[in-house]
Design a protein around this motif. Structure first.
Motif, PDB file in Angstrom:
ATOM      1  N   SER A   1       0.673  -1.082  -0.031  1.00 31.82           N
ATOM      2  CA  SER A   1       0.006   0.118   0.070  1.00 31.82           C
ATOM      3  C   SER A   1       0.952   1.246  -0.124  1.00 31.82           C
ATOM      4  O   SER A   1       1.940   1.230   0.359  1.00 31.82           O
ATOM      5  CB  SER A   1      -0.915  -0.028   1.182  1.00 31.82           C
ATOM      6  N   ARG A   2       0.075   2.492  -0.234  1.00 33.52           N
ATOM      7  CA  ARG A   2       1.020   3.496  -0.428  1.00 33.52           C
ATOM      8  C   ARG A   2       1.700   4.181   1.004  1.00 33.52           C
ATOM      9  O   ARG A   2       2.840   4.285   0.916  1.00 33.52           O
ATOM     10  CB  ARG A   2       0.051   4.765  -0.849  1.00 33.52           C
TER      11      ARG A   2
ATOM     12  N   LEU B   1       2.450  11.117   6.895  1.00 35.37           N
ATOM     13  CA  LEU B   1       1.282  10.546   6.615  1.00 35.37           C
ATOM     14  C   LEU B   1       0.366  11.515   6.107  1.00 35.37           C
ATOM     15  O   LEU B   1      -0.321  11.414   5.169  1.00 35.37           O
ATOM     16  CB  LEU B   1       0.426  10.373   8.053  1.00 35.37           C
ATOM     17  N   ASP B   2       0.423  12.860   6.720  1.00 43.03           N
ATOM     18  CA  ASP B   2      -0.256  13.961   5.965  1.00 43.03           C
ATOM     19  C   ASP B   2       0.045  14.128   4.839  1.00 43.03           C
ATOM     20  O   ASP B   2      -0.717  14.567   3.738  1.00 43.03           O
ATOM     21  CB  ASP B   2      -0.214  15.150   7.011  1.00 43.03           C
TER      22      ASP B   2
ATOM     23  N   ARG C   1      -1.335  13.883  -0.998  1.00 38.66           N
ATOM     24  CA  ARG C   1      -0.899  13.744  -2.393  1.00 38.66           C
ATOM     25  C   ARG C   1      -1.864  13.016  -3.230  1.00 38.66           C
ATOM     26  O   ARG C   1      -2.509  12.932  -4.439  1.00 38.66           O
ATOM     27  CB  ARG C   1       0.359  12.840  -2.424  1.00 38.66           C
ATOM     28  N   PHE C   2      -2.482  11.894  -2.341  1.00 36.39           N
ATOM     29  CA  PHE C   2      -3.748  11.155  -2.787  1.00 36.39           C
ATOM     30  C   PHE C   2      -4.800  11.964  -3.048  1.00 36.39           C
ATOM     31  O   PHE C   2      -5.541  11.787  -4.247  1.00 36.39           O
ATOM     32  CB  PHE C   2      -4.028   9.919  -1.651  1.00 36.39           C
ATOM     33  N   ALA C   3      -5.062  12.873  -2.328  1.00 36.63           N
ATOM     34  CA  ALA C   3      -6.253  13.687  -2.538  1.00 36.63           C
ATOM     35  C   ALA C   3      -6.274  14.467  -3.610  1.00 36.63           C
ATOM     36  O   ALA C   3      -7.275  14.741  -4.431  1.00 36.63           O
ATOM     37  CB  ALA C   3      -6.513  14.537  -1.413  1.00 36.63           C
ATOM     38  N   ALA C   4      -4.928  14.879  -4.196  1.00 38.35           N
ATOM     39  CA  ALA C   4      -4.507  15.678  -5.313  1.00 38.35           C
ATOM     40  C   ALA C   4      -4.660  14.773  -6.695  1.00 38.35           C
ATOM     41  O   ALA C   4      -5.080  15.114  -7.667  1.00 38.35           O
ATOM     42  CB  ALA C   4      -3.243  16.389  -5.085  1.00 38.35           C
ATOM     43  N   GLU C   5      -3.927  13.827  -6.282  1.00 40.77           N
ATOM     44  CA  GLU C   5      -3.831  12.604  -7.571  1.00 40.77           C
ATOM     45  C   GLU C   5      -4.691  11.688  -7.890  1.00 40.77           C
ATOM     46  O   GLU C   5      -4.713  11.029  -8.936  1.00 40.77           O
ATOM     47  CB  GLU C   5      -2.233  12.318  -7.792  1.00 40.77           C
TER      48      GLU C   5
ATOM     49  N   ALA D   1     -13.124  10.488  -2.058  1.00 40.93           N
ATOM     50  CA  ALA D   1     -13.252  10.027  -0.580  1.00 40.93           C
ATOM     51  C   ALA D   1     -12.154  10.648   0.367  1.00 40.93           C
ATOM     52  O   ALA D   1     -12.380  10.645   1.501  1.00 40.93           O
ATOM     53  CB  ALA D   1     -13.262   8.523  -0.597  1.00 40.93           C
ATOM     54  N   ALA D   2     -11.160  10.683  -0.353  1.00 44.12           N
ATOM     55  CA  ALA D   2      -9.874  11.558   0.478  1.00 44.12           C
ATOM     56  C   ALA D   2     -10.307  12.835   1.139  1.00 44.12           C
ATOM     57  O   ALA D   2      -9.745  13.058   2.104  1.00 44.12           O
ATOM     58  CB  ALA D   2      -8.593  11.496  -0.478  1.00 44.12           C
ATOM     59  N   ALA D   3     -11.513  13.513   0.557  1.00 42.56           N
ATOM     60  CA  ALA D   3     -11.748  14.526   1.470  1.00 42.56           C
ATOM     61  C   ALA D   3     -11.879  14.365   2.852  1.00 42.56           C
ATOM     62  O   ALA D   3     -12.140  15.277   3.612  1.00 42.56           O
ATOM     63  CB  ALA D   3     -12.836  15.226   0.847  1.00 42.56           C
TER      64      ALA D   3
END
Length: 459
Positions: free
Chosen positions: A289-290, A338-339, A344-348, A411-413
């Motif tokens: 996982s990431r 973590l943050d 990065r996940f929320a952006a990409e 969903a990352a929001a």
């Protein structure tokens, strides 16, 4: 694949007393699973009586009108079966997997305690199981490393008036305070056929099984005792959650420093909840996982990363994160990474490979849960209890696999720091002598008056 064939109920109906019944044939092995879900859990407890739902799970194995003492366990096990029960925030379930020829006996046993448990409930049985539950709390919560993590996180996320503020295990004080009248009132209110789902899965004849269900359960009154319940089930608007980010530090003798988080996520049964589960799998499910790649392999400041979704049907679900730091742990560095990865996940959003790995992980998890007749009976009960019909269980995996990269990214929001509670476990200093020096710091009282500074947030 638009549904899982083994999770398609063959027969689903209600008895006149309200009992919801689901039957599903599977003749691969000569066994049958009987599963009963009562729509009651720790969310239905009143203040001062936490732990009563779990205590009652134990009392259900302490005898009924025609099956005294430990007779339920003894009868099932003597026939080659395995019985058990669990309690959660939103349901209590009882289940047996038995040789198919023992099915009628098992149905009779479940019907007898549903209809006549109070005839055999005594002060001695209550005191006996109270002691068992208190010892279970010591063994699983109070005396093991990280054992109280969820107790702290739930209290930090929810105000004291919220029904999800406390764990199903309850407090020692409330367990001591529970009376026989409390237990009887709890049963009268919640243990009625109209508040239950019965699923029978396996090597069954559905016509004969329905006849047995009607024979043994059909005569039970909707209310198990005259006069009805004396409590009111918790159903309706919930208090607002504690706003902003909540943080606490616990200095305990744990094996390694740890960072635990709980994020408020969409309610179960929604497309958004499925997207959240996929997103959490991409971020923290498995060694590839990431977050595991970043924290364990690249930065080497963590030993293990786990992340997943705790689904709730009557309140916001919770995304949970468990990071065990390496060495004595640089928790600020772990949290910063973590943050950064979540941002990065929320952006990409996820890559195609990440999405494929997440789908494979969720498929294996689903197949593990539905590999046995008992597992399938449990899934059918869950959908019938929370969503009104067991038919939805068949589409549970296809709905997850259908989640798109864009939906997972959206969903990352919910993973914003302002939407979480954070619990930091820090081992005591190396020269600390047990019983002397700094004591463990308790989590702060999670009331609005102690809002944090800085960033905002089954037996």
């Amino acid at each position: 694949m638009d549904r899982s064939p083994l999770l398609v109920p063959d027969h689903e109906f209600r008895l006149p007393n309200g009992l919801h019944v689901v039957l599903s044939e599977d003749h691969l092995n000569p066994v049958a699973a009987v599963c009963v879900w009562y729509h009651v859990g720790s969310r239905d407890e009143r203040p001062g009586r936490t732990g009563l739902a779990h205590l009652f799970e134990h009392l259900m194995f302490q005898g009924s009108a025609q099956v005294p003492g430990n007779g339920h366990f003894e009868a099932v096990q003597a026939g080659g079966g395995q019985p058990n029960g669990t309690t959660g925030f939103e349901r209590t379930n009882y289940f047996e997997t038995v040789p198919a020829h023992q099915l009628e006996l098992t149905l009779w046993l479940e019907a007898d305690r549903m209809g006549s448990l109070l005839d055999a409930l005594t002060e001695q049985a209550l005191d006996n199981q109270r002691a068992v539950v208190k010892n279970e709390r010591r063994q699983r919560y109070d005396n093991v490393p990280y054992g109280t993590v969820w107790e702290h996180l739930m209290a930090m996320l929810h105000p004291p008036t919220h029904p999800y503020h406390h764990m199903p295990i309850g407090s020692m004080a409330d367990l001591d305070a529970a009376t026989l009248d409390d237990a009887r009132a709890f049963f009268r209110t919640h243990y009625a056929p109209s508040n239950a789902v019965l699923a029978v899965v396996g090597d069954i004849d559905p016509v004969r099984t329905r006849a047995w269900v009607e024979k043994y359960f059909g005569s039970l009154p909707d209310c198990p005792t005259a006069g009805g319940g004396t409590e009111t089930a918790v159903r309706g608007p919930l208090p607002d959650p504690v706003p902003g980010e909540r943080r606490a530090v616990l200095r305990h003798p744990v094996p390694s420093a740890a960072l635990m988080c709980a994020y408020r996520m969409p309610v179960d049964g929604t497309r958004e909840a499925d997207a959240a589960e996929v997103a959490l799998a991409v971020l923290g499910a498995g060694e590839s996982s990431r977050l595991a790649t970043r924290l364990v392999l690249d930065d080497q400041n963590a030993l293990k990363v786990s992340m997943g979704l705790m689904r709730f049907a009557h309140a916001p679900s919770l995304g949970w994160l468990d990071i065990k730091a390496s060495g004595r742990g640089d928790l600020p560095a772990v949290e910063a990474a973590l943050d950064e990865e979540i941002a990065r996940f929320a952006a990409e959003g996820p890559t195609k490979d990440e999405l494929d790995r997440a789908r494979a992980h969720l498929s294996r998890k689903h197949l593990d849960a539905s590999a046995t007749v008992g597992g399938r009976a449990d899934l059918l009960c869950r959908y019938a209890t929370f969503f009104g019909t067991a038919a939805g269980a068949a589409g549970s995996l296809p709905r997850l696999l259908d989640v798109t990269a864009a939906e997972a990214r959206a969903a990352a929001a919910h993973l914003d720091p302002a939407n979480r509670s954070v619990l930091l476990y820090e081992p005591p200093p190396r020269n600390h002598t047990p019983g002397a020096g700094p004591r463990p710091e308790p989590a702060p009282d999670p009331s609005p008056a102690t809002a944090p500074t800085g960033r905002t947030a089954d037996r």
